[in-house]
Design a protein around this motif. Structure first.
Motif, PDB file in Angstrom:
ATOM      1  N   ARG A   1       0.827  -1.209   0.000  1.00 18.29           N
ATOM      2  CA  ARG A   1       0.000   0.000   0.000  1.00 18.29           C
ATOM      3  C   ARG A   1       0.859   1.257   0.000  1.00 18.29           C
ATOM      4  O   ARG A   1       0.585   2.220  -0.716  1.00 18.29           O
ATOM      5  N   LEU A   2       1.898   1.250   0.825  1.00 19.04           N
ATOM      6  CA  LEU A   2       2.763   2.424   0.908  1.00 19.04           C
ATOM      7  C   LEU A   2       3.515   2.632  -0.405  1.00 19.04           C
ATOM      8  O   LEU A   2       3.603   3.753  -0.913  1.00 19.04           O
ATOM      9  N   VAL A   3       4.052   1.545  -0.973  1.00 13.29           N
ATOM     10  CA  VAL A   3       4.802   1.651  -2.222  1.00 13.29           C
ATOM     11  C   VAL A   3       3.901   2.124  -3.351  1.00 13.29           C
ATOM     12  O   VAL A   3       4.259   3.020  -4.119  1.00 13.29           O
ATOM     13  N   ARG A   4       2.708   1.533  -3.461  1.00 16.30           N
ATOM     14  CA  ARG A   4       1.796   1.923  -4.530  1.00 16.30           C
ATOM     15  C   ARG A   4       1.376   3.379  -4.390  1.00 16.30           C
ATOM     16  O   ARG A   4       1.330   4.124  -5.374  1.00 16.30           O
ATOM     17  N   THR A   5       1.059   3.781  -3.158  1.00 17.30           N
ATOM     18  CA  THR A   5       0.658   5.173  -2.925  1.00 17.30           C
ATOM     19  C   THR A   5       1.782   6.131  -3.293  1.00 17.30           C
ATOM     20  O   THR A   5       1.554   7.150  -3.959  1.00 17.30           O
ATOM     21  N   ALA A   6       3.007   5.810  -2.872  1.00 18.95           N
ATOM     22  CA  ALA A   6       4.155   6.673  -3.165  1.00 18.95           C
ATOM     23  C   ALA A   6       4.372   6.802  -4.670  1.00 18.95           C
ATOM     24  O   ALA A   6       4.609   7.902  -5.188  1.00 18.95           O
ATOM     25  N   ILE A   7       4.276   5.675  -5.385  1.00 17.39           N
ATOM     26  CA  ILE A   7       4.477   5.695  -6.836  1.00 17.39           C
ATOM     27  C   ILE A   7       3.415   6.558  -7.504  1.00 17.39           C
ATOM     28  O   ILE A   7       3.719   7.423  -8.337  1.00 17.39           O
ATOM     29  N   GLU A   8       2.143   6.348  -7.133  1.00 19.44           N
ATOM     30  CA  GLU A   8       1.071   7.045  -7.828  1.00 19.44           C
ATOM     31  C   GLU A   8       1.016   8.528  -7.476  1.00 19.44           C
ATOM     32  O   GLU A   8       0.684   9.357  -8.320  1.00 19.44           O
ATOM     33  N   VAL A   9       1.376   8.871  -6.246  1.00 19.92           N
ATOM     34  CA  VAL A   9       1.456  10.294  -5.891  1.00 19.92           C
ATOM     35  C   VAL A   9       2.552  10.968  -6.705  1.00 19.92           C
ATOM     36  O   VAL A   9       2.361  12.065  -7.259  1.00 19.92           O
ATOM     37  N   ALA A  10       3.715  10.306  -6.805  1.00 20.51           N
ATOM     38  CA  ALA A  10       4.821  10.862  -7.587  1.00 20.51           C
ATOM     39  C   ALA A  10       4.434  11.001  -9.054  1.00 20.51           C
ATOM     40  O   ALA A  10       4.747  12.012  -9.703  1.00 20.51           O
ATOM     41  N   VAL A  11       3.725   9.998  -9.577  1.00 24.26           N
ATOM     42  CA  VAL A  11       3.306  10.014 -10.986  1.00 24.26           C
ATOM     43  C   VAL A  11       2.309  11.144 -11.239  1.00 24.26           C
ATOM     44  O   VAL A  11       2.427  11.894 -12.218  1.00 24.26           O
ATOM     45  N   VAL A  12       1.325  11.290 -10.350  1.00 24.36           N
ATOM     46  CA  VAL A  12       0.300  12.328 -10.524  1.00 24.36           C
ATOM     47  C   VAL A  12       0.914  13.717 -10.426  1.00 24.36           C
ATOM     48  O   VAL A  12       0.634  14.595 -11.255  1.00 24.36           O
ATOM     49  N   VAL A  13       1.753  13.940  -9.428  1.00 25.12           N
ATOM     50  CA  VAL A  13       2.361  15.261  -9.242  1.00 25.12           C
ATOM     51  C   VAL A  13       3.237  15.610 -10.436  1.00 25.12           C
ATOM     52  O   VAL A  13       3.167  16.728 -10.968  1.00 25.12           O
ATOM     53  N   THR A  14       4.053  14.653 -10.888  1.00 29.56           N
ATOM     54  CA  THR A  14       4.926  14.904 -12.045  1.00 29.56           C
ATOM     55  C   THR A  14       4.107  15.199 -13.286  1.00 29.56           C
ATOM     56  O   THR A  14       4.388  16.147 -14.030  1.00 29.56           O
ATOM     57  N   GLY A  15       3.080  14.376 -13.515  1.00 28.05           N
ATOM     58  CA  GLY A  15       2.231  14.578 -14.676  1.00 28.05           C
ATOM     59  C   GLY A  15       1.509  15.906 -14.646  1.00 28.05           C
ATOM     60  O   GLY A  15       1.404  16.597 -15.671  1.00 28.05           O
ATOM     61  N   PHE A  16       1.014  16.302 -13.470  1.00 29.39           N
ATOM     62  CA  PHE A  16       0.307  17.583 -13.333  1.00 29.39           C
ATOM     63  C   PHE A  16       1.247  18.750 -13.615  1.00 29.39           C
ATOM     64  O   PHE A  16       0.874  19.713 -14.297  1.00 29.39           O
ATOM     65  N   LEU A  17       2.459  18.678 -13.095  1.00 24.64           N
ATOM     66  CA  LEU A  17       3.440  19.750 -13.329  1.00 24.64           C
ATOM     67  C   LEU A  17       3.820  19.854 -14.801  1.00 24.64           C
ATOM     68  O   LEU A  17       4.185  20.925 -15.290  1.00 24.64           O
ATOM     69  N   LEU A  18       3.721  18.726 -15.517  1.00 23.79           N
ATOM     70  CA  LEU A  18       4.032  18.720 -16.948  1.00 23.79           C
ATOM     71  C   LEU A  18       2.846  19.160 -17.798  1.00 23.79           C
ATOM     72  O   LEU A  18       2.980  19.340 -19.008  1.00 23.79           O
ATOM     73  N   GLY A  19       1.675  19.324 -17.185  1.00 21.92           N
ATOM     74  CA  GLY A  19       0.501  19.767 -17.924  1.00 21.92           C
ATOM     75  C   GLY A  19      -0.586  18.731 -18.057  1.00 21.92           C
ATOM     76  O   GLY A  19      -1.544  18.928 -18.820  1.00 21.92           O
ATOM     77  N   GLY A  20      -0.486  17.621 -17.326  1.00 24.97           N
ATOM     78  CA  GLY A  20      -1.505  16.587 -17.379  1.00 24.97           C
ATOM     79  C   GLY A  20      -2.796  17.031 -16.704  1.00 24.97           C
ATOM     80  O   GLY A  20      -2.796  17.936 -15.868  1.00 24.97           O
ATOM     81  N   SER A  21      -3.891  16.380 -17.075  1.00 25.12           N
ATOM     82  CA  SER A  21      -5.216  16.754 -16.583  1.00 25.12           C
ATOM     83  C   SER A  21      -5.524  16.082 -15.256  1.00 25.12           C
ATOM     84  O   SER A  21      -5.573  14.857 -15.160  1.00 25.12           O
ATOM     85  N   LEU A  22      -5.746  16.898 -14.232  1.00 28.51           N
ATOM     86  CA  LEU A  22      -6.079  16.407 -12.897  1.00 28.51           C
ATOM     87  C   LEU A  22      -7.404  17.042 -12.505  1.00 28.51           C
ATOM     88  O   LEU A  22      -7.577  18.253 -12.593  1.00 28.51           O
ATOM     89  N   GLY A  23      -8.381  16.212 -12.100  1.00 26.61           N
ATOM     90  CA  GLY A  23      -9.690  16.777 -11.788  1.00 26.61           C
ATOM     91  C   GLY A  23     -10.607  15.774 -11.127  1.00 26.61           C
ATOM     92  O   GLY A  23     -10.161  14.795 -10.517  1.00 26.61           O
ATOM     93  N   ALA A  24     -11.911  16.015 -11.273  1.00 26.69           N
ATOM     94  CA  ALA A  24     -12.909  15.165 -10.639  1.00 26.69           C
ATOM     95  C   ALA A  24     -12.797  13.718 -11.122  1.00 26.69           C
ATOM     96  O   ALA A  24     -13.014  12.782 -10.349  1.00 26.69           O
TER      97      ALA A  24
END
Length: 239
Positions: free
Chosen positions: A155-178
């Motif tokens: 759970r911790l590893v998966r959460t860490a990976i996906e948080v890192a992926v979402v934050v990186t993607g958002f900073l690059l211009g990826g769509s984050l929303g509802a």
């Protein structure tokens, strides 16, 4: 003996069909979330961000990222299966193909149902390809590999990976929303439901591998240590 061989062949054929239909639907569902424009699944956010920066199609970016993640399996000592390699290519190709057919959507009254359809279809696709049992996806292998190396819980590893992926993607211009939030809340229950629905009947007879109805990798308790990596015939159900 001939009857046993026929059953074995039929069982394998069904597994192969289920694998590739599931992977194609996964790519199509990701494309629908892109067209809805209300937020993507975690890795989709990264893929879209990279696509925006590089000018490469999001499907091709998905293939490249999947291949890079698969290379990380080498130092992590993970073993890919047919489903692992197929996942890298089929999802990206299906995604670009769907985007070519489904055009941009403007009305919110259309985008919301498309978002919901994309999430539900993603759950269907996940159940299909996991139940086929041809190996985990590249990103699942990364998760279990890091779990073994670090000793941290799944759970911790998966959460860490996906948080890192979402934050990186958002900073690059990826769509984050509802859609991102709804996906995170719904994908686990949906995948579990469709995994049970698409569970393959057990094959029997000499030389036939029995496909269990439930994931053979048990869900670890919170804070648990490393778990055994899935074999080429196993997959990890999204948490």
């Amino acid at each position: 003996m001939a009857r046993t061989t026929d059953r074995s062949t039929t069982h394998l054929t069904r597994r192969l069909v289920q694998l590739y239909v599931g992977l194609a639907l996964y790519g199509a569902s990701s494309a629908l979330l892109v067209r809805a424009g209300l937020g993507l699944e975690p890795w989709g956010v990264l893929h879209q961000g990279l696509a925006e920066r590089t000018g490469i199609s999001i499907g091709v970016v998905s293939i490249i990222v999947g291949a890079v993640v698969l290379l990380l399996w080498i130092p992590l000592r993970q073993r890919p299966g047919l489903g692992t390699v197929s996942n890298v290519f089929v999802v990206g190709l299906a995604m670009d193909g769907t985007l070519a057919v489904v055009g941009d959507l403007d009305a919110l009254g259309v985008r919301i149902p498309v978002m919901v359809l994309g999430i539900v279809l993603n759950g269907v696709a996940t159940g299909l390809y996991i139940a086929a049992r041809f190996g985990p996806g590249p990103r699942d292998g990364l998760m279990t590999g890091l779990n073994q190396i670090t000793g941290r819980s799944i759970r911790l590893v998966r959460t860490a990976i996906e948080v890192a992926v979402v934050v990186t993607g958002f900073l690059l211009g990826g769509s984050l929303g509802a859609g991102t939030v709804l996906y995170a809340l719904a994908i686990g229950p949906l995948a579990q439901l469709f995994l049970r629905l698409f569970a393959l009947p057990e094959a029997s007879g000499p030389g036939v591998v029995v496909a269990p109805r439930e994931p053979s990798t048990p869900a670890p308790a919170a804070g648990s240590g490393p778990v055994a990596a899935p074999t080429s015939g196993q997959a990890i159900l999204p948490q």
